[in-house]
Design a protein around this motif. Structure first.
Motif, PDB file in Angstrom:
ATOM      1  N   PHE A 167      86.407  -4.930  -0.266  1.00 24.32           N
ATOM      2  CA  PHE A 167      86.563  -5.316   1.141  1.00 24.32           C
ATOM      3  C   PHE A 167      85.462  -6.314   1.490  1.00 24.32           C
ATOM      4  N   SER A 168      85.689  -7.060   2.564  1.00 23.61           N
ATOM      5  CA  SER A 168      84.585  -7.842   3.120  1.00 23.61           C
ATOM      6  C   SER A 168      84.612  -7.681   4.633  1.00 23.61           C
ATOM      7  N   ASP A 169      83.709  -8.396   5.296  1.00 15.91           N
ATOM      8  CA  ASP A 169      83.699  -8.342   6.756  1.00 15.91           C
ATOM      9  C   ASP A 169      83.427  -9.740   7.299  1.00 15.91           C
ATOM     10  N   ALA A 170      83.326  -9.844   8.615  1.00 16.73           N
ATOM     11  CA  ALA A 170      83.201 -11.158   9.253  1.00 16.73           C
ATOM     12  C   ALA A 170      81.884 -11.849   8.925  1.00 16.73           C
ATOM     13  N   ALA A 171      80.920 -11.115   8.370  1.00 21.00           N
ATOM     14  CA  ALA A 171      79.637 -11.719   7.993  1.00 21.00           C
ATOM     15  C   ALA A 171      79.572 -12.034   6.498  1.00 21.00           C
ATOM     16  N   GLY A 172      80.696 -11.877   5.792  1.00 17.85           N
ATOM     17  CA  GLY A 172      80.711 -12.219   4.375  1.00 17.85           C
ATOM     18  C   GLY A 172      80.049 -11.196   3.476  1.00 17.85           C
ATOM     19  N   ASN A 173      79.858  -9.968   3.978  1.00 12.59           N
ATOM     20  CA  ASN A 173      79.368  -8.903   3.100  1.00 12.59           C
ATOM     21  C   ASN A 173      80.526  -8.413   2.234  1.00 12.59           C
ATOM     22  N   LEU A 174      80.244  -8.153   0.954  1.00 12.33           N
ATOM     23  CA  LEU A 174      81.277  -7.680   0.031  1.00 12.33           C
ATOM     24  C   LEU A 174      81.033  -6.204  -0.290  1.00 12.33           C
ATOM     25  N   PHE A 175      82.081  -5.381  -0.175  1.00 14.63           N
ATOM     26  CA  PHE A 175      81.962  -3.942  -0.429  1.00 14.63           C
ATOM     27  C   PHE A 175      82.928  -3.527  -1.533  1.00 14.63           C
ATOM     28  N   MET A 189      68.700 -12.419   5.246  1.00 12.50           N
ATOM     29  CA  MET A 189      69.212 -11.067   5.545  1.00 12.50           C
ATOM     30  C   MET A 189      70.256 -11.121   6.658  1.00 12.50           C
ATOM     31  N   MET A 190      71.046 -12.191   6.643  1.00 12.08           N
ATOM     32  CA  MET A 190      72.039 -12.394   7.699  1.00 12.08           C
ATOM     33  C   MET A 190      73.100 -11.304   7.700  1.00 12.08           C
ATOM     34  N   GLY A 191      73.619 -10.993   6.484  1.00 10.51           N
ATOM     35  CA  GLY A 191      74.722 -10.043   6.401  1.00 10.51           C
ATOM     36  C   GLY A 191      74.334  -8.671   6.907  1.00 10.51           C
ATOM     37  N   SER A 192      73.141  -8.206   6.505  1.00  8.56           N
ATOM     38  CA  SER A 192      72.729  -6.864   6.942  1.00  8.56           C
ATOM     39  C   SER A 192      72.416  -6.862   8.439  1.00  8.56           C
ATOM     40  N   LYS A 193      71.830  -7.949   8.948  1.00  2.87           N
ATOM     41  CA  LYS A 193      71.554  -8.024  10.394  1.00  2.87           C
ATOM     42  C   LYS A 193      72.855  -8.003  11.187  1.00  2.87           C
ATOM     43  N   ALA A 194      73.865  -8.742  10.708  1.00  2.00           N
ATOM     44  CA  ALA A 194      75.152  -8.772  11.420  1.00  2.00           C
ATOM     45  C   ALA A 194      75.835  -7.415  11.325  1.00  2.00           C
ATOM     46  N   PHE A 195      75.702  -6.771  10.165  1.00  4.52           N
ATOM     47  CA  PHE A 195      76.377  -5.481   9.959  1.00  4.52           C
ATOM     48  C   PHE A 195      75.894  -4.438  10.959  1.00  4.52           C
ATOM     49  N   VAL A 196      74.580  -4.416  11.213  1.00  5.57           N
ATOM     50  CA  VAL A 196      74.037  -3.406  12.126  1.00  5.57           C
ATOM     51  C   VAL A 196      74.018  -3.888  13.573  1.00  5.57           C
ATOM     52  N   GLY A 197      74.478  -5.126  13.816  1.00  7.06           N
ATOM     53  CA  GLY A 197      74.545  -5.624  15.182  1.00  7.06           C
ATOM     54  C   GLY A 197      73.233  -6.178  15.701  1.00  7.06           C
ATOM     55  N   GLU A 198      72.311  -6.464  14.768  1.00  8.71           N
ATOM     56  CA  GLU A 198      71.017  -6.997  15.180  1.00  8.71           C
ATOM     57  C   GLU A 198      71.127  -8.489  15.522  1.00  8.71           C
ATOM     58  N   TRP A 199      72.171  -9.141  14.997  1.00 13.79           N
ATOM     59  CA  TRP A 199      72.358 -10.571  15.227  1.00 13.79           C
ATOM     60  C   TRP A 199      73.828 -10.776  15.514  1.00 13.79           C
ATOM     61  N   PRO A 204      91.435 -14.663  -0.157  1.00 17.61           N
ATOM     62  CA  PRO A 204      92.513 -14.236   0.756  1.00 17.61           C
ATOM     63  C   PRO A 204      93.028 -12.834   0.424  1.00 17.61           C
ATOM     64  N   ASP A 205      92.722 -12.363  -0.784  1.00 15.21           N
ATOM     65  CA  ASP A 205      93.211 -11.065  -1.241  1.00 15.21           C
ATOM     66  C   ASP A 205      92.246  -9.930  -0.922  1.00 15.21           C
ATOM     67  N   VAL A 206      91.122 -10.253  -0.277  1.00 11.16           N
ATOM     68  CA  VAL A 206      90.122  -9.216   0.016  1.00 11.16           C
ATOM     69  C   VAL A 206      90.235  -8.830   1.499  1.00 11.16           C
ATOM     70  N   PRO A 207      90.684  -7.589   1.781  1.00  7.32           N
ATOM     71  CA  PRO A 207      90.870  -7.192   3.177  1.00  7.32           C
ATOM     72  C   PRO A 207      89.545  -7.123   3.947  1.00  7.32           C
ATOM     73  N   LYS A 208      89.663  -7.370   5.258  1.00 10.89           N
ATOM     74  CA  LYS A 208      88.490  -7.365   6.146  1.00 10.89           C
ATOM     75  C   LYS A 208      88.360  -6.020   6.857  1.00 10.89           C
ATOM     76  N   ARG A 209      87.119  -5.592   7.023  1.00 16.24           N
ATOM     77  CA  ARG A 209      86.847  -4.413   7.842  1.00 16.24           C
ATOM     78  C   ARG A 209      85.809  -4.763   8.902  1.00 16.24           C
ATOM     79  N   PRO A 210      85.722  -3.966   9.964  1.00 12.52           N
ATOM     80  CA  PRO A 210      84.797  -4.320  11.052  1.00 12.52           C
ATOM     81  C   PRO A 210      83.326  -4.198  10.651  1.00 12.52           C
ATOM     82  N   LEU A 211      82.487  -4.955  11.340  1.00 13.64           N
ATOM     83  CA  LEU A 211      81.038  -4.756  11.256  1.00 13.64           C
ATOM     84  C   LEU A 211      80.707  -3.458  11.987  1.00 13.64           C
ATOM     85  N   ARG A 212      79.458  -3.042  11.896  1.00  5.18           N
ATOM     86  CA  ARG A 212      78.970  -1.862  12.628  1.00  5.18           C
ATOM     87  C   ARG A 212      79.789  -0.611  12.324  1.00  5.18           C
TER      88      ARG A 212
END
Ligand code: ZN
Length: 423
Positions: free
Chosen positions: A63-71, A143-153, A181-189
């Protein structure tokens, strides 16, 4: 119900993990044995594809999210419960090392595979994350991805940051989406039970005490500044001494004062790692000097003192020029929760790996996750303490030790999640 820990530990495969680290190091490989794999570059996107393919081949979801983190996710018996999260980053410094970040991601994936090989289904899902832009070498700050994930940025502000070529994070993220395009998106936070980041130490302490595993107690505080010195351009030979407004000379005076101030504070790390001149031509007086300052110290009071010294240095050094100081990053010293540190220390004992407490002098994504969920870090030694360099190296035995402690920690967290949300 307890974790089948012996079977899981027996399944952690040091050779497989080492081969995977070598394979990952081919993405952005440099002639000197390191990697140049800047955030959201073609090299990093190819490395992410390698990870996605590896994971899917083992039945793990990506999965990924809107900040480009890959899970990468190993499903648990209770998919509705918050997952246990591990991982680090796969971006690098220019001509950086092949273990920084990569170790934490590949060790996490190795642990998921060990769970699969041991036939161990965790009560809650375990995910491995590769955070977007940890290093700040292409887009700053990092550390953009982690900041976006926790809502710090917030995302719109983050997307507007541009690299040296004028490409914004938003444009680079859109290109990433087009490539995945084959990697589904999930929400931040999203809720997370806990986060454990495994990483190389990037310093010499574990190697000196010949201990394969460090239980990280906390992360050193950091301040980052951008300084702009404005003068006036002119002919190097014709502008008389009294009329010159040489931005570089003012910058040099200021940097010398910062160096002297840092020398007066025990343990102070002050670095001017970037300097750019306008025009930067040998026979032209520089109209502008632009440089970075990075301040680190375990005690926040010392960092505050240095902050004042930087202001004073600017005032004393400006002369006929103007100096503007922008504080671009400010992170206080933090301590990881005692319960997470104890959990990691107990996991190391259970895995039979010698471990010692260690303080992190470098910053990590775990800093930001610590504000979101119980967080801890596991360090392994790196040769001569060298990192952010092509010569960065780890001993395969230490890599395995770190992965075993990570496996035992994640098993402990999945079977007995912090906060008591176990089934
Ligand atoms: Zn790192």
């Amino acid at each position: 119900v307890t974790a089948p820990l012996d079977a899981i530990l027996a399944a952690v495969d040091g050779d497989r993990l080492w081969r995977r680290l070598e394979a990952l190091a081919r993405f952005g490989a440099t002639p000197g044995g390191g990697v140049t794999r800047l955030a959201l570059s073609a090299e990093e996107i190819a490395a992410r594809r390698f990870l996605i393919d590896l994971a899917r081949a083992r039945g793990l979801a990506a999965f990924s999210d809107a900040a480009g983190n890959l899970f990468l996710r190993l499903e648990g018996a209770r998919p509705d419960r918050p997952c246990v999260l591990t991982g680090s980053h796969v971006d690098s410094q220019p001509r950086g090392g092949r273990f920084d970040g990569a170790f934490g991601v590949m060790a996490g994936l190795e642990v998921l595979e060990a769970f699969l090989d041991a036939g161990a289904t965790p009560p809650v899902a375990i995910e491995v994350v590769a955070w977007m832009n940890e290093e700040a070498s292409r887009f700053a700050p990092g550390m953009m991805g982690s900041k976006a994930f926790v809502g710090e940025w917030d995302l719109p502000a983050m997307r507007s940051v541009a690299d040296g070529a004028g490409v914004t994070v938003g444009e680079a993220l859109d290109a990433l989406d087009a490539a995945e395009p084959d990697v589904p998106k999930r929400p931040l936070r999203r809720p997370v039970a806990c986060f454990v980041e495994a990483h190389i130490e990037q310093g010499p302490l574990l190697e000196r005490c010949a201990t394969p595993v460090g239980v990280v107690t906390g992360i050193q505080g950091t301040r980052r500044y951008r300084v702009t010195v404005s003068g006036a351009a002119g002919h190097a030979g014709t502008v008389p001494p009294g009329d010159r407004r040489d931005a570089m000379m003012a910058a040099a005076r200021m940097i010398a004062r910062i160096d002297a101030a840092a020398a007066r504070v025990d343990g102070m790390m002050a670095t001017c790692g970037m300097l750019r001149l306008e025009l930067g031509a040998p026979s032209v007086i520089p109209a502008e000097a632009f440089f970075s300052i990075d301040i680190r110290h375990p005690q926040d009071a010392a960092v505050e003192e240095m902050d004042r010294a930087i202001e004073q240095a600017a005032a004393a050094a400006a002369g006929p020029c103007e100096i503007r100081i922008d504080r671009i990053a400010r992170a206080p010293t933090l301590e990881f929760p005692e319960a997470m540190r104890r959990r990691i220390a107990e996991a190391a004992a259970r895995a039979g790996e010698p471990a010692t407490d260690i303080f992190s002098a470098a910053g990590h994504d775990a800093r930001h996750l610590n504000a979101w969920c119980p967080t801890g870090m596991i360090f392994i030694p790196c040769r001569d303490g060298i990192s952010h360099a092509e010569t960065e190296w780890c001993d395969p035995a230490d890599v395995l030790s770190g992965a075993r402690v990570l496996a035992a920690t994640l098993a402990s967290a999945a079977w007995d999640p912090p906060g008591g949300s176990a089934p």
